[in-house]
Enzyme design. Structure first.
Site, PDB file in Angstrom:
ATOM      1  N   HIS A  67      39.575  64.866   2.330  1.00  0.00           N
ATOM      2  CA  HIS A  67      39.524  64.544   3.766  1.00  0.00           C
ATOM      3  C   HIS A  67      40.230  65.646   4.578  1.00  0.00           C
ATOM      4  O   HIS A  67      39.675  66.161   5.553  1.00  0.00           O
ATOM      5  CB  HIS A  67      40.202  63.188   3.999  1.00  0.00           C
ATOM      6  CG  HIS A  67      40.365  62.815   5.440  1.00  0.00           C
ATOM      7  ND1 HIS A  67      39.539  61.913   6.082  1.00  0.00           N
ATOM      8  CD2 HIS A  67      41.250  63.245   6.386  1.00  0.00           C
ATOM      9  CE1 HIS A  67      39.924  61.800   7.347  1.00  0.00           C
ATOM     10  NE2 HIS A  67      40.964  62.593   7.562  1.00  0.00           N
ATOM     11  N   GLU A  68      41.438  66.017   4.140  1.00  0.00           N
ATOM     12  CA  GLU A  68      42.199  67.020   4.907  1.00  0.00           C
ATOM     13  C   GLU A  68      41.477  68.366   4.938  1.00  0.00           C
ATOM     14  O   GLU A  68      41.474  69.057   5.962  1.00  0.00           O
ATOM     15  CB  GLU A  68      43.605  67.193   4.327  1.00  0.00           C
ATOM     16  CG  GLU A  68      44.473  65.948   4.414  1.00  0.00           C
ATOM     17  CD  GLU A  68      44.542  65.337   5.802  1.00  0.00           C
ATOM     18  OE1 GLU A  68      44.432  66.062   6.793  1.00  0.00           O
ATOM     19  OE2 GLU A  68      44.667  64.099   5.875  1.00  0.00           O
ATOM     20  N   HIS A 115      39.131  68.784   7.701  1.00  0.00           N
ATOM     21  CA  HIS A 115      39.762  69.283   8.940  1.00  0.00           C
ATOM     22  C   HIS A 115      40.002  70.788   8.832  1.00  0.00           C
ATOM     23  O   HIS A 115      39.760  71.536   9.790  1.00  0.00           O
ATOM     24  CB  HIS A 115      41.110  68.609   9.172  1.00  0.00           C
ATOM     25  CG  HIS A 115      41.028  67.138   9.477  1.00  0.00           C
ATOM     26  ND1 HIS A 115      40.188  66.611  10.430  1.00  0.00           N
ATOM     27  CD2 HIS A 115      41.702  66.077   8.950  1.00  0.00           C
ATOM     28  CE1 HIS A 115      40.348  65.294  10.478  1.00  0.00           C
ATOM     29  NE2 HIS A 115      41.251  64.952   9.592  1.00  0.00           N
ATOM     30  N   HIS A 130      37.466  63.738  13.067  1.00  0.00           N
ATOM     31  CA  HIS A 130      37.275  62.418  12.464  1.00  0.00           C
ATOM     32  C   HIS A 130      35.895  61.856  12.783  1.00  0.00           C
ATOM     33  O   HIS A 130      35.333  62.127  13.837  1.00  0.00           O
ATOM     34  CB  HIS A 130      38.353  61.460  12.960  1.00  0.00           C
ATOM     35  CG  HIS A 130      39.660  61.639  12.240  1.00  0.00           C
ATOM     36  ND1 HIS A 130      40.877  61.484  12.847  1.00  0.00           N
ATOM     37  CD2 HIS A 130      39.929  61.973  10.951  1.00  0.00           C
ATOM     38  CE1 HIS A 130      41.842  61.688  11.964  1.00  0.00           C
ATOM     39  NE2 HIS A 130      41.293  62.011  10.808  1.00  0.00           N
TER      40      HIS A 130
END
Lengths: 82, 370
Positions: B118-119, B122, B128
């Site tokens: 997930h990170e 980014h 998101h």
């Protein structure tokens, strides 16, 4: 009726969540009659994003979602990171 | 995405692991990080090279509370990690909250692979997602690193920045999509009630819908019941015992509120179903008579919840009782005195007493498209 201790803690928790992830700024000055407070607006923004019922109030579903573990990247303009 | 085409201007990126968490072995951390980066490399032209000194594009570290970036962590739970969008300096860096309990693949902590994947989204330029099935949804949900497949929403996001992977890759499972209540061809896995709400199950998701709300809320089944299976076959609520039963294959799970009940999952034979029945297609609870109907192929069984035995004379053919229902029942619900049998994308409204068919409706009768 005064808020119970639990409710006050939840309100404070929600406020800090909205400040952290929804760029809620401190509320200052009197609110115009019939106006929607910045906190309610941010709450509605968050409820819309998470596909919750948009009530503008701190209901159980909203609070439950706020308490789930999450990623800390604020949902705000990324410019502040650069 | 973050907008303004915020992305790396090169497809060759470096990463460096600055320190380790004591929660896992260094080899497990290395493996989790590498695998999390490969999630994105598989579907883009991006290539990641590990370096062991100097400044990498993506600097990876574990820290707690104030850790030098003016975004302090908050102790156990709450915020698990954060990462910075592509840019020079701190841009692309990923920080993990050392106060969390990270794990390799256990569901009793936070799987580092899932948090890291997930990170890194980014770090590469993704913001998101509001799709509850997406990796980039802001809330953690458990995923098994060995079977994880990047969902379609994330693939679309990252490919909008970097394009697809031009190198041939071995064909594998396709990216899962999030079911859409507006899809008129969708076939629900199961339907049940829960303390006044309706639950609609599809794949690893469910929608919760209360009569007071016009908008159903979609979420992962695992977010409600972490020990429940995905892709269930059938479900019903027992109003008597205040429990929801989920069926998958030859097993049944019982939950009261959020809690799995003791001694569950059990075999479906605990409901008196014969061992020859390998799965239940649909189930419903009739509160007046306290009967549970189990639909299996073209037949159905009736279980007496008072006497705790299967009723005599069953199985019966479904169309013996429910006129015209010759196709397979895929989900079932008892609501306000009516029996609703789903078959494919259609829902048939019956009177259980007379077996009379009143209406043929679609999913959106109870599950509105919004």
């Amino acid at each position: 009726m005064p808020l119970s201790q639990d409710n006050m803690e939840e309100e404070q928790f929600a406020e800090s969540y909205l400040k952290k992830f929804y760029n809620l700024t401190e509320e200052t000055g009197p609110l115009l009659r019939g106006g929607v407070s910045p906190k309610t607006k941010k709450l509605m923004e968050m409820q819309k994003f998470f596909q919750l019922q948009i009530t503008g109030t701190l209901d159980a579903d909203t609070l439950d979602l706020m308490k789930r573990p999450r990623c800390g990247v604020p949902d705000v303009d990324i410019a502040q990171f650069s | 995405t973050f907008g303004n085409n915020l992305k790396w201007q090169t497809n060759t990126l470096t990463y460096r692991i600055e320190n380790y968490t004591p929660d896992m072995s260094q080899a497990e951390v290395d493996y989790s990080i590498e695998k999390a980066l490969q999630v994105w490399a598989k579907v883009t032209p991006l290539k990641f090279t590990r370096i062991y000194s100097g400044i990498a594009d993506i600097m990876i570290s574990f820290g707690s509370r104030d850790h030098g970036d003016f975004y302090p962590f908050d102790g156990p739970d709450g915020t698990l990690a954060h990462a910075f969008a592509p840019s020079s300096g701190i841009g692309g860096d990923a920080h993990f909250d050392e106060d969390e309990k990270f794990t390799f693949r256990s569901n009793t902590g936070y799987v580092l692979f899932m948090v890291a994947a997930h990170e890194f989204g980014h770090s590469l330029g993704l913001s998101h997602s509001d799709d509850p099935g997406a990796l980039m949804y802001p809330h953690y949900s458990y995923g098994n690193p060995d079977t994880f497949i990047l969902p379609r929403d994330d693939v679309k996001g990252i490919q909008s920045l970097y394009g697809g992977n031009e190198e041939p890759i071995a064909p594998g499972p396709t990216a899962p999509t999030t079911p859409d209540a507006c899809d008129s061809t969708m076939v629900l896995d199961a339907v049940a009630t829960l303390r006044g709400e309706m639950l609609f199950f599809k794949d690893r998701f469910l929608w919760r819908h209360s009569q007071q709300s016009s908008t159903p809320q979609q979420t992962l089944i695992a977010n409600i019941w972490s020990s429940a299976p995905d892709n269930i076959d059938a479900a019903f609520e027992s109003l008597e015992s205040d429990q929801v039963f989920l069926f998958k294959g030859s097993r049944v799970w019982a939950f009261s509120g959020y809690d799995l009940q003791a001694n569950y999952p059990k075999s479906i034979t605990s409901f008196g179903l014969p061992r020859t029945v390998k799965k239940v297609d649909a189930a419903l609870y009739e509160p007046q008579s306290r009967k549970i109907f189990f639909f299996v192929g073209k037949n159905y069984y009736s279980y007496d919840d008072v006497r705790k035995t299967m009723d005599k004379g069953f199985p019966k053919r479904v169309d013996e009782t429910f006129s015209g229902m010759t196709s397979q029942v895929t989900a079932a619900l008892q609501h306000r005195g009516f029996t609703y049998l789903y078959s494919g994308p259609y829902m048939h409204e019956y009177s259980l007493r007379s077996g009379r068919l009143y209406r043929v409706l679609r999913n959106n009768y109870f599950l509105p498209c919004s």
